[in-house]
Motif scaffolding. Sequence first.
Motif, PDB file in Angstrom:
ATOM      1  N   GLU A 128      40.560  63.364  33.236  1.00 13.99           N
ATOM      2  CA  GLU A 128      40.095  62.585  34.386  1.00 13.99           C
ATOM      3  C   GLU A 128      38.815  61.818  34.093  1.00 13.99           C
ATOM      4  N   ASN A 143      40.993  68.563  33.848  1.00 15.10           N
ATOM      5  CA  ASN A 143      41.236  69.416  35.010  1.00 15.10           C
ATOM      6  C   ASN A 143      42.713  69.836  35.013  1.00 15.10           C
ATOM      7  N   SER A 144      43.025  70.772  35.869  1.00 15.34           N
ATOM      8  CA  SER A 144      44.430  71.143  36.040  1.00 15.34           C
ATOM      9  C   SER A 144      45.109  70.030  36.845  1.00 15.34           C
ATOM     10  N   GLU A 148      44.439  68.364  40.675  1.00 19.10           N
ATOM     11  CA  GLU A 148      44.325  66.932  40.996  1.00 19.10           C
ATOM     12  C   GLU A 148      45.356  66.525  42.037  1.00 19.10           C
ATOM     13  N   ASP A 155      35.502  71.267  40.286  1.00 19.45           N
ATOM     14  CA  ASP A 155      34.909  70.568  39.153  1.00 19.45           C
ATOM     15  C   ASP A 155      35.704  70.772  37.856  1.00 19.45           C
ATOM     16  N   PRO A 156      35.650  69.779  36.984  1.00 16.20           N
ATOM     17  CA  PRO A 156      36.420  69.836  35.725  1.00 16.20           C
ATOM     18  C   PRO A 156      35.675  70.589  34.618  1.00 16.20           C
TER      19      PRO A 156
END
Length: 254
Positions: A128, A143-144, A148, A155-156
């Motif tokens: 992302e 991120n998962s 998303e 948070d990533p």
Amino acid sequence: MLKADEVKITKVILKSSFEMWLSNIEVDVVIVGAGPSGLTCGRYLAKNGYKTLILERHLAFGGGTWGGGMGFPYIVIEPPANEILEECGVKLKEMEGYYVADSVEVPAKLACKAIDDGAKILTGVVVEDLIVRDHEVNGVVINSYAIERAGLHIDPLAIKSKVVVDATGHEANVVNILIRKNKLKLNLEGERSMWAEKGENELLENTKEVYPNLFVCGMAANAVFGGHRMGAIFGGMYLSGKKCAELIMEKLKL
Ligand code: 48F
């Protein structure tokens, strides 16, 4: 009697996942997208000793290969790209001066060979954002994909790499992120209408480093530089992935 202890199952999965993540948070190359170009690029890099992580947002690798042409389950490959698939054990049939292959067999065998040659493919993970320092790309922010898709504010995490490859296909998502988040004045042209032969040849010219440590391959390369789309002929995708791996090896020289 079959054994099945829920706590042990959980422990095994969590321990394996932590070990895997910890050994992949600093790598030589992150490839974003496990379509035909990303899988090919990853295989050649891993085969040559580069620590390579392929990140794919969907749970399945293969990108736009599975459905062949309009759901008819075959893809066309022009020489010399057949050699790349032959190395992976794909069965090819000669027809009309081209090769034809089963659109389910191809991604399965490409991924299998990439894994056997040492590439790590992680699915369900979306890129992302990028780590950018002093006008150089230094890694990706992940991120998962489930998070998303659910629109959750979580948070990533980040992965450091010497090189990042945008192999995200028609969307050129990584280059898009780079331009948008870093207020760059670069022009992302977008792909042009179908012209198979021109598109295939442009693809190879457009496969390159587009920003320090960021390479593009596959359809993302034509999307960035305004090349044509080509439909269900895939030779250019494999050759672009291979070329991208060669350019990266030339840059990193292990
Ligand atoms: O689209 P895709 O197959 O890209 P490609 O390797 O091949 C293009 C052909 O399939 C076809 C064509 C042939 O004529 O034009 O379309 O250039 O695979 C791209 C993969 O990237 C994933 C996406 O889910 C797909 O599997 N992807 C896209 N954005 C992200 C991503 C992202 N931000 N993070 C992780 N994966």
